[in-house]
Write a protein that holds these residues in place. Structure first.
Motif, PDB file in Angstrom:
ATOM      1  N   GLY A   1       2.973  -4.849  -9.341  1.00  0.00           N
ATOM      2  CA  GLY A   1       4.099  -5.994  -9.732  1.00  0.00           C
ATOM      3  C   GLY A   1       4.297  -5.823 -10.969  1.00  0.00           C
ATOM      4  O   GLY A   1       4.929  -6.961 -11.700  1.00  0.00           O
ATOM      5  N   ARG A   2       3.500  -4.860 -11.873  1.00  0.00           N
ATOM      6  CA  ARG A   2       3.732  -5.183 -13.389  1.00  0.00           C
ATOM      7  C   ARG A   2       3.471  -6.356 -14.144  1.00  0.00           C
ATOM      8  O   ARG A   2       2.124  -6.612 -13.812  1.00  0.00           O
ATOM      9  N   CYS A   3       4.333  -7.211 -14.641  1.00  0.00           N
ATOM     10  CA  CYS A   3       4.088  -8.215 -15.072  1.00  0.00           C
ATOM     11  C   CYS A   3       3.424  -9.494 -13.971  1.00  0.00           C
ATOM     12  O   CYS A   3       2.958 -10.532 -14.214  1.00  0.00           O
ATOM     13  N   TYR A   4       4.152  -9.355 -12.777  1.00  0.00           N
ATOM     14  CA  TYR A   4       3.572 -10.190 -11.752  1.00  0.00           C
ATOM     15  C   TYR A   4       2.422  -9.675 -10.968  1.00  0.00           C
ATOM     16  O   TYR A   4       2.585  -9.068  -9.822  1.00  0.00           O
ATOM     17  N   ASP A   5       1.255  -9.649 -11.529  1.00  0.00           N
ATOM     18  CA  ASP A   5       0.196  -9.188 -11.236  1.00  0.00           C
ATOM     19  C   ASP A   5      -0.847 -10.314 -10.124  1.00  0.00           C
ATOM     20  O   ASP A   5      -1.679  -9.901  -9.842  1.00  0.00           O
ATOM     21  N   HIS A   6      -0.153 -11.393  -9.810  1.00  0.00           N
ATOM     22  CA  HIS A   6      -0.777 -12.544  -9.112  1.00  0.00           C
ATOM     23  C   HIS A   6       0.439 -12.409  -7.728  1.00  0.00           C
ATOM     24  O   HIS A   6       1.432 -13.223  -7.644  1.00  0.00           O
ATOM     25  N   PRO A   7       0.330 -11.610  -6.757  1.00  0.00           N
ATOM     26  CA  PRO A   7       1.260 -11.539  -5.730  1.00  0.00           C
ATOM     27  C   PRO A   7       1.229 -12.741  -4.907  1.00  0.00           C
ATOM     28  O   PRO A   7       0.516 -13.352  -4.618  1.00  0.00           O
ATOM     29  N   THR A   8       2.398 -13.063  -4.243  1.00  0.00           N
ATOM     30  CA  THR A   8       2.569 -14.027  -3.281  1.00  0.00           C
ATOM     31  C   THR A   8       2.216 -13.487  -1.863  1.00  0.00           C
ATOM     32  O   THR A   8       2.373 -12.267  -1.699  1.00  0.00           O
ATOM     33  N   PRO A   9       2.058 -14.125  -0.850  1.00  0.00           N
ATOM     34  CA  PRO A   9       1.596 -13.597   0.393  1.00  0.00           C
ATOM     35  C   PRO A   9       2.820 -12.680   1.021  1.00  0.00           C
ATOM     36  O   PRO A   9       2.388 -11.502   1.379  1.00  0.00           O
ATOM     37  N   LEU A  10       3.983 -12.989   0.561  1.00  0.00           N
ATOM     38  CA  LEU A  10       4.979 -12.016   1.180  1.00  0.00           C
ATOM     39  C   LEU A  10       5.040 -10.685   0.293  1.00  0.00           C
ATOM     40  O   LEU A  10       4.962  -9.618   0.926  1.00  0.00           O
ATOM     41  N   SER A  11       5.045 -10.877  -1.108  1.00  0.00           N
ATOM     42  CA  SER A  11       4.933  -9.668  -1.962  1.00  0.00           C
ATOM     43  C   SER A  11       3.675  -8.852  -1.551  1.00  0.00           C
ATOM     44  O   SER A  11       3.658  -7.542  -1.896  1.00  0.00           O
ATOM     45  N   PHE A  12       2.455  -9.455  -1.241  1.00  0.00           N
ATOM     46  CA  PHE A  12       1.379  -8.661  -0.919  1.00  0.00           C
ATOM     47  C   PHE A  12       1.570  -7.728   0.234  1.00  0.00           C
ATOM     48  O   PHE A  12       1.273  -6.778   0.213  1.00  0.00           O
ATOM     49  N   GLN A  13       2.325  -8.221   1.254  1.00  0.00           N
ATOM     50  CA  GLN A  13       2.727  -7.631   2.510  1.00  0.00           C
ATOM     51  C   GLN A  13       3.323  -6.315   2.134  1.00  0.00           C
ATOM     52  O   GLN A  13       3.204  -5.086   2.462  1.00  0.00           O
ATOM     53  N   GLN A  14       4.477  -6.547   1.326  1.00  0.00           N
ATOM     54  CA  GLN A  14       5.480  -5.495   0.770  1.00  0.00           C
ATOM     55  C   GLN A  14       4.741  -4.285  -0.141  1.00  0.00           C
ATOM     56  O   GLN A  14       4.991  -3.392   0.038  1.00  0.00           O
ATOM     57  N   ARG A  15       3.836  -4.700  -0.703  1.00  0.00           N
ATOM     58  CA  ARG A  15       2.996  -3.758  -1.658  1.00  0.00           C
ATOM     59  C   ARG A  15       2.032  -3.054  -0.842  1.00  0.00           C
ATOM     60  O   ARG A  15       1.689  -1.942  -1.160  1.00  0.00           O
ATOM     61  N   LEU A  16       1.628  -3.985   0.157  1.00  0.00           N
ATOM     62  CA  LEU A  16       0.554  -3.310   0.816  1.00  0.00           C
ATOM     63  C   LEU A  16       1.209  -2.211   1.917  1.00  0.00           C
ATOM     64  O   LEU A  16       0.630  -0.991   2.246  1.00  0.00           O
ATOM     65  N   LYS A  17       2.573  -2.292   2.141  1.00  0.00           N
ATOM     66  CA  LYS A  17       3.230  -1.657   2.985  1.00  0.00           C
ATOM     67  C   LYS A  17       3.526  -0.177   1.998  1.00  0.00           C
ATOM     68  O   LYS A  17       3.221   0.972   2.483  1.00  0.00           O
ATOM     69  N   LEU A  18       3.745  -0.353   0.926  1.00  0.00           N
ATOM     70  CA  LEU A  18       3.921   0.557  -0.048  1.00  0.00           C
ATOM     71  C   LEU A  18       2.660   1.492  -0.166  1.00  0.00           C
ATOM     72  O   LEU A  18       2.599   2.675  -0.286  1.00  0.00           O
ATOM     73  N   TYR A  19       1.519   0.607  -0.271  1.00  0.00           N
ATOM     74  CA  TYR A  19       0.252   1.328  -0.482  1.00  0.00           C
ATOM     75  C   TYR A  19       0.016   2.265   0.783  1.00  0.00           C
ATOM     76  O   TYR A  19      -0.479   3.230   0.482  1.00  0.00           O
ATOM     77  N   ILE A  20      -0.019   1.844   1.736  1.00  0.00           N
ATOM     78  CA  ILE A  20      -0.316   2.526   3.008  1.00  0.00           C
ATOM     79  C   ILE A  20       0.680   3.673   3.022  1.00  0.00           C
ATOM     80  O   ILE A  20       0.204   4.926   3.748  1.00  0.00           O
ATOM     81  N   MET A  21       1.951   3.670   2.942  1.00  0.00           N
ATOM     82  CA  MET A  21       2.748   4.734   3.039  1.00  0.00           C
ATOM     83  C   MET A  21       2.755   5.620   1.984  1.00  0.00           C
ATOM     84  O   MET A  21       3.124   6.779   2.199  1.00  0.00           O
ATOM     85  N   GLY A  22       2.286   5.107   0.689  1.00  0.00           N
ATOM     86  CA  GLY A  22       2.338   5.921  -0.433  1.00  0.00           C
ATOM     87  C   GLY A  22       1.197   6.873  -0.583  1.00  0.00           C
ATOM     88  O   GLY A  22       0.379   7.112   0.456  1.00  0.00           O
TER      89      GLY A  22
END
Length: 846
Positions: free
Chosen positions: A629-650
């Motif tokens: 999230g760069r500057c947004y280093d405290h993700p919300t629950p939804l953004s955590f899920q989105q980042r988790l998807k990128l992490y697993i697929m990345g």
């Protein structure tokens, strides 16, 4: 011819007989000539002559024979001579012969002619027989000749026909030969043409081979930075129609790092990357709901079929991460998400194989006995064997471990999927090290057996004493002793404080009377034991380059360290209490031994990389999620899920976390020494600055420094630290300038810092060069003072302070000054870095 003795020949009979024979011959010659001339054959004269001799007639009998003989006798009377008394008389004329003499001659002639006649007759018979035989042979020969003539004619006719046929064939062959000559000429033209084409093809093949070599080399070089699809595009310029999963995974990771950077390299630099719409379309259909990730587990199940049983052995780690509380709407499934404070994450990683995977996440969920068993069963059903669990010493986790029966005396619990196997419980060793450091600085320890204390006072005195430009413990600073708030979460500071270098520095200075403290011995031994224990649980390679640090192999030394640590920890008290972190050290120490024995029996392994038995993998994951999230280093629950998807697929997500609290085993390696951390690989020798390097023997250039105004003063720790650094300089230039120094030999009395810490192979500089470098150090301090002077030519200005030649290669002198500048920058940046790090950690925790 001789007559029998009973017949007496009259006188002169012999002469007369000869005349008769001669006469008869004269009579026979014409007859013979007439008969032979008529019947002679030119081709066989001898045979026809014998056959033409007239034979006497068998009918000539009686008077006719006598008459012929008498006539022959009478005709020869004129020529015969008489014989008187057995002697031959001279011949007489016929006119003088008397009748008596004639009759007497005839009588004798008959007596002579009769036997002769019989003889001639017999000869004639023989001649006739021979003549008949010869006639038969002649006839036979004539027949043969006729047959031969007929055969010759037949053969001549046949040969004529054959000659005609041969002539026709010859003519045909000549025509065919002419055609073949024409074809041969055409083929030669084709051969010439094809040879030219072949030469062109060979040239093209050579070009293709060279191209393939270049392409292979390019692929080898570019494979580190680009995928195979991208490399093919560089080589062929064919537009990419279909992206592979690897391309999408790398692109997702890149775009997660920096969307603007991804857009720049794609649109401005024209590098082949999937478009944003392609990435969105590719990820649109994947939804990761809270709880067990069934999609991931199904993929893991298929992957397990290609892995060995040993590679499927894994450890299960779980921990919580704080998220920003917020109401959110998830558009993909049109669901509303309520605020959450924490997210529980479970990750599995291979103990023997090198792999990792997120298998579970959920919000505001505490890890319980039932949930842990559910996750273990799901992982086991996917084809993997769970042999260990790792968690920290949080209150919830401590309660869960107590519920499953984990204690100091019982470090395993039954596998809920297979009761024939047990699962070994580990407490996160980096977390335990932080707790040891915190209690060591806050209260210290009291040993109930020895009745002695272990306090941080000797370490604080070491920090004050060893505070020069060059230090025996270069990583020890005041910030290691004054950790507050978020800094207490930094594992790095805890490990650097409780390190073997700090322990040895205290003992070395204490033995030389430079450091005095009542708890010096106990504190240094405690720090050394904790350092060795942490090395046992922090192995990431099978053995280091020096062969001193090993993965866990249950060696005697490792077992001794574990047993000594367990014995010491059980005897320590903090303000009179036996704390939970001490139980965690005991449990982990026992688990590593029992886990090794279990895996060795099951898979016949020879070692364990113990860094895989901690929570570094989870801490790294949390850092990656925050930095997405760069500057947004405290993700919300939804953004955590989105980042988790990128992490697993990345892919290659390690680049997202360049400054995390922990290091990941798959992406890091061991550091050889503290000096290399300061200098780094980017600080190699600049060849453009070494024009004054000596090419002669170094010993011929040893001169004294005439500048007496610069007399540097060094403390004892500084002197030992400078000697240690000069040994590194000798090691750096040992191949080019072997006369600078040699290997340390006197290590028995531990008179120097190098002798005290060496494991074998440390270098020391020769005294004459050491004096030169001490003068150079004084010049550096004279020019820069306690800070650094701004401006250009920082190295040249220091070297110009020397009024005479230093007696050392200018290349080595430049290197020394450049390293000193980096050391000073490190020293000046530490307060600034700690200040910024404090702000950042405070923000993360809050």
């Amino acid at each position: 011819m001789h007559l029998p003795n009973s017949i007496r020949e009259p006188a002169g009979m012999e002469a007369r007989r000869e005349r008769l024979v001669s006469r008869r011959r004269r009579l026979l010659v014409p007859v013979l000539e007439e008969g032979l001339l008529d019947e002679r054959n030119d081709n066989a004269p001898e045979m026809e002559l014998d056959a033409a001799i007239p034979q006497p007639q068998e009918e000539a009998r009686g008077d006719d024979a006598h008459e012929t003989q008498e006539a022959l006798l009478n005709e020869g009377n004129d020529d015969t001579s008489g014989v008187v008394d057995g002697t031959v008389q001279p011949a007489q004329d016929d006119s003088t012969d008397t009748p008596n003499s004639i009759s007497t001659a005839v009588c004798w002639s008959c007596c002579i002619c009769i036997p002769r006649h019989d003889q001639l007759k017999s000869e004639l018979v023989n001649l006739k027989s021979a003549n008949a035989i010869l006639s038969e042979k002649i006839n036979e020969m004539k027949n043969n000749d006729t047959n031969l003539r007929n055969a010759y004619l037949l053969l001549q006719d046949d040969s004529t026909k054959k000659c005609d046929d041969f002539q026709k064939k010859l003519t045909k062959l000549e025509l065919e030969g002419e055609n073949l000559r024409k074809i041969n000429i055409h083929l030669q033209e084709l051969v010439t043409k094809y040879e030219l084409q072949n030469s062109k093809i060979n040239i093209e093949n050579n070009v293709i081979e060279e191209y393939d070599k270049v392409a292979a080399r390019m692929k080898d070089v570019l494979s580190t930075y680009f995928t195979e699809t991208q490399i093919d595009f560089f080589l062929t310029s064919i537009p990419i129609r279909k992206w592979s999963n690897d391309d999408i995974a790398r692109a997702l990771t890149f775009r997660a790092i920096s969307p603007n950077g991804y857009k720049h390299v794609r649109e401005q630099m024209k590098l082949p990357f999937p478009s944003a719409s392609t990435l969105k379309r590719w990820t649109k259909g994947h939804i990761f709901q809270e709880g067990l990730l069934d999609i991931v587990l199904n993929l893991m199940k298929g992957k397990s079929e290609t892995m060995t049983k040993a590679e499927c052995a894994c450890v299960l780690s779980f921990d919580e991460m704080k998220v920003t509380e917020s109401w959110e709407f998830r558009r993909i499934d049109e669901s509303v998400m309520s605020p959450h404070r924490y997210v529980q994450v479970v990750i599995v990683r291979g103990i023997i194989g090198c792999w990792k995977q997120i298998v579970y996440f959920n919000y505001d969920t505490k890890m319980t006995h039932d949930l842990l068993q559910k996750i273990i069963i799901a992982v086991e059903e996917s084809g993997y064997e769970v042999h260990a669990t790792v968690c920290d010493m949080g209150s919830t986790n401590s309660k869960m471990l107590k519920d499953i029966g984990i204690s100091e005396n019982h470090n395993t619990f039954l596998n809920p999927y297979d009761n024939s196997r047990v699962i070994h419980a580990f407490l996160d060793v980096p977390h335990l090290i932080k707790l040891v450091r915190n209690h060591f600085l806050d209260h210290g320890f009291y040993n109930i057996n020895t009745k002695k204390e272990i306090r941080c006072d000797p370490v604080k005195k070491l920090s004050v004493l060893d505070n020069g430009n060059l230090k025996l413990a270069p990583k020890l600073t005041d910030h290691h002793l004054q950790v507050k708030g978020p800094q207490r979460q930094r594992v790095k500071y805890a490990v650097q404080l409780l390190s073997g270098t700090v322990s040895k520095a205290m003992k070395f200075l204490g033995e030389h009377g430079k450091l005095e403290s009542e708890t010096l011995v106990e504190t240094s031994e405690f720090i050394q034991l904790i350092n060795d224990w942490f090395d046992v649980f922090n192995s990431s390679i099978r053995t280091d380059s020096a062969g001193k640090r090993h993965s866990f192999m249950k060696s005697d030394k490792q077992i001794k360290v574990i047993n000594d640590t367990v014995t010491l920890i059980k005897c320590l008290r903090v303000t009179g209490k036996y704390l939970p972190f001490q139980k965690g050290i005991v449990i982990s120490s026992k688990s590593v031994v029992t886990l090794y024995e279990s895996l060795k029996e099951r898979f016949n392994i020879s070692y364990i990389l113990t860094r895989r038995l901690n929570q570094d993998i989870l801490e790294h994951f949390f850092s990656v999620i925050r930095q997405m999230g760069r500057c947004y280093d405290h993700p919300t629950p939804l953004s955590f899920q989105q980042r988790l998807k990128l992490y697993i697929m990345g892919k290659d997500t390690a680049v997202l976390a360049s400054n995390t609290n922990t290091s990941e085993i798959e992406t890091t390696s061991m550091i050889a020494s503290g000096i290399q951390e300061f200098v780094g690989s980017s600080h190699e020798i600049d060849s453009s600055l070494t024009s004054d390097v000596f090419t002669q023997d170094l010993g011929t250039f040893v001169d004294d420094i005439d500048d007496e105004n610069i007399e540097p003063e060094f403390t004892f720790p500084e002197t030992e630290a400078i000697d240690h650094f000069l040994g590194f300089v000798v090691h750096k230039f040992q191949s080019k300038y072997p006369d600078l120094g040699n290997v340390l030999q006197d290590t028995a009395n531990n008179s120097s810092w190098d002798a005290y810490i060496t494991r074998g192979g440390l270098k020391v500089m020769k005294p004459q060069f050491r004096e030169c470098f001490l003068r150079l150090e004084g010049c550096f301090r004279e020019y820069h003072g306690t800070s650094l002077r701004e401006g250009k030519a920082a190295i040249e200005n220091v070297l110009q302070l020397l009024t005479t030649h230093t007696g050392i290669p200018m290349e080595v002198a430049r290197y020394y000054v450049r390293c000193r500048i980096y050391f000073r920058i490190k020293q000046l940046n530490n307060p600034l870095k700690n200040k910024n790090s404090y702000k950042k950690m405070k923000k993360i925790i809050n």
